[in-house]
Scaffold this active site. Structure first.
Site, PDB file in Angstrom:
ATOM      1  N   ALA A 223       2.381  -1.744   4.360  1.00 56.36           N
ATOM      2  CA  ALA A 223       2.172  -0.664   5.328  1.00 56.36           C
ATOM      3  C   ALA A 223       1.732  -1.326   6.622  1.00 56.36           C
ATOM      4  O   ALA A 223       0.976  -2.289   6.601  1.00 56.36           O
ATOM      5  CB  ALA A 223       1.096   0.284   4.825  1.00 56.36           C
TER       6      ALA A 223
ATOM      7  N   SER B 152       0.813  -1.213   0.000  1.00 49.82           N
ATOM      8  CA  SER B 152       0.000   0.000   0.000  1.00 49.82           C
ATOM      9  C   SER B 152       0.849   1.267   0.000  1.00 49.82           C
ATOM     10  O   SER B 152       1.667   1.464   0.899  1.00 49.82           O
ATOM     11  CB  SER B 152      -0.872   0.048   1.257  1.00 49.82           C
ATOM     12  OG  SER B 152      -1.525  -1.166   1.451  1.00 49.82           O
TER      13      SER B 152
ATOM     14  N   TYR C  21      -9.139  -9.473   3.393  1.00 50.35           N
ATOM     15  CA  TYR C  21     -10.375  -8.735   3.723  1.00 50.35           C
ATOM     16  C   TYR C  21     -11.211  -8.399   2.489  1.00 50.35           C
ATOM     17  O   TYR C  21     -12.361  -8.001   2.595  1.00 50.35           O
ATOM     18  CB  TYR C  21     -10.088  -7.466   4.542  1.00 50.35           C
ATOM     19  CG  TYR C  21      -9.183  -6.451   3.871  1.00 50.35           C
ATOM     20  CD1 TYR C  21      -9.625  -5.677   2.805  1.00 50.35           C
ATOM     21  CD2 TYR C  21      -7.888  -6.258   4.314  1.00 50.35           C
ATOM     22  CE1 TYR C  21      -8.793  -4.756   2.195  1.00 50.35           C
ATOM     23  CE2 TYR C  21      -7.050  -5.344   3.721  1.00 50.35           C
ATOM     24  CZ  TYR C  21      -7.511  -4.592   2.653  1.00 50.35           C
ATOM     25  OH  TYR C  21      -6.691  -3.681   2.045  1.00 50.35           O
ATOM     26  N   GLU C  22     -10.633  -8.557   1.298  1.00 52.27           N
ATOM     27  CA  GLU C  22     -11.427  -8.336   0.087  1.00 52.27           C
ATOM     28  C   GLU C  22     -12.323  -9.529  -0.224  1.00 52.27           C
ATOM     29  O   GLU C  22     -13.113  -9.489  -1.161  1.00 52.27           O
ATOM     30  CB  GLU C  22     -10.494  -8.041  -1.095  1.00 52.27           C
ATOM     31  CG  GLU C  22      -9.799  -6.697  -0.925  1.00 52.27           C
ATOM     32  CD  GLU C  22      -8.678  -6.483  -1.931  1.00 52.27           C
ATOM     33  OE1 GLU C  22      -8.997  -6.182  -3.095  1.00 52.27           O
ATOM     34  OE2 GLU C  22      -7.502  -6.610  -1.554  1.00 52.27           O
TER      35      GLU C  22
ATOM     36  N   HIS D 213      -4.141   0.510  -4.364  1.00 48.56           N
ATOM     37  CA  HIS D 213      -3.547  -0.769  -4.733  1.00 48.56           C
ATOM     38  C   HIS D 213      -3.793  -1.033  -6.220  1.00 48.56           C
ATOM     39  O   HIS D 213      -4.667  -1.822  -6.575  1.00 48.56           O
ATOM     40  CB  HIS D 213      -4.173  -1.917  -3.941  1.00 48.56           C
ATOM     41  CG  HIS D 213      -4.070  -1.793  -2.461  1.00 48.56           C
ATOM     42  ND1 HIS D 213      -2.974  -2.216  -1.759  1.00 48.56           N
ATOM     43  CD2 HIS D 213      -4.916  -1.275  -1.545  1.00 48.56           C
ATOM     44  CE1 HIS D 213      -3.164  -1.970  -0.471  1.00 48.56           C
ATOM     45  NE2 HIS D 213      -4.329  -1.400  -0.311  1.00 48.56           N
TER      46      HIS D 213
ATOM     47  N   MET E 177      -2.178  -6.148   7.502  1.00 45.19           N
ATOM     48  CA  MET E 177      -3.210  -7.036   6.951  1.00 45.19           C
ATOM     49  C   MET E 177      -2.731  -7.822   5.729  1.00 45.19           C
ATOM     50  O   MET E 177      -3.530  -8.194   4.879  1.00 45.19           O
ATOM     51  CB  MET E 177      -4.456  -6.215   6.590  1.00 45.19           C
ATOM     52  CG  MET E 177      -5.025  -5.426   7.766  1.00 45.19           C
ATOM     53  SD  MET E 177      -6.382  -4.367   7.284  1.00 45.19           S
ATOM     54  CE  MET E 177      -6.574  -3.366   8.769  1.00 45.19           C
ATOM     55  N   SER E 178      -1.430  -8.059   5.640  1.00 44.21           N
ATOM     56  CA  SER E 178      -0.931  -8.737   4.437  1.00 44.21           C
ATOM     57  C   SER E 178       0.337  -9.525   4.745  1.00 44.21           C
ATOM     58  O   SER E 178       0.622  -9.833   5.897  1.00 44.21           O
ATOM     59  CB  SER E 178      -0.646  -7.693   3.350  1.00 44.21           C
ATOM     60  OG  SER E 178       0.455  -6.890   3.726  1.00 44.21           O
TER      61      SER E 178
ATOM     62  N   HIS F   2      -5.924  -8.710  -0.692  1.00 45.64           N
ATOM     63  CA  HIS F   2      -5.903  -8.996   0.739  1.00 45.64           C
ATOM     64  C   HIS F   2      -7.035  -9.948   1.112  1.00 45.64           C
ATOM     65  O   HIS F   2      -8.055 -10.011   0.417  1.00 45.64           O
ATOM     66  CB  HIS F   2      -6.088  -7.688   1.530  1.00 45.64           C
ATOM     67  CG  HIS F   2      -5.071  -6.632   1.225  1.00 45.64           C
ATOM     68  ND1 HIS F   2      -5.144  -5.841   0.104  1.00 45.64           N
ATOM     69  CD2 HIS F   2      -3.952  -6.261   1.892  1.00 45.64           C
ATOM     70  CE1 HIS F   2      -4.103  -5.018   0.096  1.00 45.64           C
ATOM     71  NE2 HIS F   2      -3.365  -5.246   1.158  1.00 45.64           N
TER      72      HIS F   2
ATOM     73  N   ASN G  28       1.855   4.523  10.957  1.00 49.80           N
ATOM     74  CA  ASN G  28       1.185   5.107  12.121  1.00 49.80           C
ATOM     75  C   ASN G  28       1.637   4.314  13.333  1.00 49.80           C
ATOM     76  O   ASN G  28       2.102   3.182  13.209  1.00 49.80           O
ATOM     77  CB  ASN G  28      -0.344   5.000  11.965  1.00 49.80           C
ATOM     78  CG  ASN G  28      -0.790   3.570  11.688  1.00 49.80           C
ATOM     79  OD1 ASN G  28      -0.599   3.053  10.585  1.00 49.80           O
ATOM     80  ND2 ASN G  28      -1.345   2.930  12.682  1.00 49.80           N
TER      81      ASN G  28
ATOM     82  N   HIS H  11      -7.688   4.826   6.261  1.00 54.00           N
ATOM     83  CA  HIS H  11      -6.937   4.244   5.147  1.00 54.00           C
ATOM     84  C   HIS H  11      -6.214   5.356   4.373  1.00 54.00           C
ATOM     85  O   HIS H  11      -5.057   5.201   3.984  1.00 54.00           O
ATOM     86  CB  HIS H  11      -7.894   3.475   4.231  1.00 54.00           C
ATOM     87  CG  HIS H  11      -7.227   2.861   3.044  1.00 54.00           C
ATOM     88  ND1 HIS H  11      -6.278   1.861   3.161  1.00 54.00           N
ATOM     89  CD2 HIS H  11      -7.354   3.100   1.713  1.00 54.00           C
ATOM     90  CE1 HIS H  11      -5.857   1.520   1.944  1.00 54.00           C
ATOM     91  NE2 HIS H  11      -6.493   2.254   1.049  1.00 54.00           N
TER      92      HIS H  11
HETATM   93  N1  HPA Z   1      -3.230  -1.778  11.597  1.00 54.62           N
HETATM   94  C1  HPA Z   1      -3.351  -2.679  10.614  1.00 54.62           C
HETATM   95  N2  HPA Z   1      -2.905  -2.491   9.398  1.00 54.62           N
HETATM   96  C2  HPA Z   1      -2.271  -1.334   9.132  1.00 54.62           C
HETATM   97  C3  HPA Z   1      -2.110  -0.356  10.106  1.00 54.62           C
HETATM   98  C4  HPA Z   1      -2.610  -0.574  11.413  1.00 54.62           C
HETATM   99  O1  HPA Z   1      -2.486   0.244  12.317  1.00 54.62           O
HETATM  100  N3  HPA Z   1      -1.426   0.679   9.530  1.00 54.62           N
HETATM  101  C5  HPA Z   1      -1.198   0.313   8.245  1.00 54.62           C
HETATM  102  N4  HPA Z   1      -1.715  -0.904   7.997  1.00 54.62           N
END
Ligand code: HPA
Length: 277
Positions: A114, A31, A86-87, A62, A212-213, A84, A236, A248
């Site tokens: 990310a 990402s 989640y898709e 993406h 998430m990947s 991912h 973050n 996001h």
């Molecule tokens: N949590 C999960 N996935 C992420 C995060 C997060 O804080 N930041 C970027 N991808």
């Protein structure tokens, strides 16, 4: 032959019809980190929908293209964007592109993502080298009928991330004057971000970053005997209650900000990587 193996072969054949390039290195650009693909001297660029059996991304930030070409004197295949769990894709579908890149010839995987920083020393904008991972997605890409041609049924996961490649990345970061953190990545299915209680649990488990990947792809890559290097862009930091909600858009913007540093690191790793092992 299993459905999975014939799917891999059909996808690889469709790509080979476009280019005879045999890649040495596979890159997964996560990402907000896709611009490195634009620096590849491309012989072919295929949108995922042009490749049979490839899952198509549905998330903004993406773009879904497979690019084959030369980067820093090496032959590479790069995923500009990934899909991912989640898709709604299964872990088998999410990891099919890795199997296809292996079938095309790539013996090394460089993955990126990310992630949210859990380690209290981490800052937004840091890069983190993965030293290990925790699969907390609730699934596994190796669940299902087993095809011995693709690797062992019960692959060892004790040395996931290649020590020599990690050492190379650390040396390059030092020479470039970049901070490169290292740590354990925990993968969740998403798409909701984590609660404070979940983050506290992950921290106690020894996780340094969450995303998430990556974990499904790395499991498959290791099953197939690929060497793996993976880097997280810490977009973050989490834990406790944030002043601003996590979004996001914020994650993608933070990844874009550190992307030039990520590109500088990965380009040099690709250039200086020895492919003999
Ligand atoms: N949590 C999960 N996935 C992420 C995060 C997060 O804080 N930041 C970027 N991808």
């Amino acid at each position: 032959m299993t459905d999975l193996r014939s799917g891999i072969q059909e996808a690889a054949a469709a790509i080979r019809r476009r280019t005879g390039l045999v890649p040495e290195i596979a890159l997964i650009l996560g990402s907000g980190l896709g611009a490195l693909a634009d620096e590849i001297a491309a012989e072919a660029a295929l949108p995922y929908e042009a490749i049979p059996h490839f899952p198509r991304g549905s998330v903004e930030g993406h773009a879904g293209r497979l690019i084959l070409g030369a980067l820093e004197g090496k032959r590479v295949v790069a995923m500009q964007g990934r899909v991912h769990l989640y898709e709604g894709y299964t872990a088998v579908q999410v990891t099919l592109p890795v199997r296809v890149m292996r079938a095309l010839g790539a013996g090394t995987l460089v993955a990126s993502n990310a992630a949210g920083g859990i380690n209290p020393q981490f800052r937004a904008g840091d890069l983190m080298l993965l030293t290990d991972h925790i699969n907390f997605t609730g699934t596994n890409p190796l669940i299902g009928p087993h095809d011995p041609a693709l690797g062992p049924r019960f692959p060892d996961m004790s040395r996931l991330y290649d020590a020599a490649l990690g050492g190379l990345a650390r040396r390059i970061a030092q020479e470039e004057g970049m901070t490169l953190r290292s740590g354990v990545y925990i993968a969740v299915a998403g798409p909701s971000y984590e609660t404070p209680a979940e983050i506290e649990m992950f921290r106690r488990w020894g996780a340094d970053a969450v995303g998430m990947s990556t974990v499904p792809e790395v499991i498959v890559a290791r099953q197939m005997g690929m060497r793996v290097l993976a880097v997280s862009a810490i977009t973050n930091v989490i834990g406790g209650i944030r002043a601003e909600p996590l979004t996001h858009e914020g994650v993608i913007a933070a990844a874009k900000e550190l992307e030039p540093r990520f590109i500088r690191l990965v380009r040099r790793v690709v250039r200086e990587m020895s492919l003999s092992g």
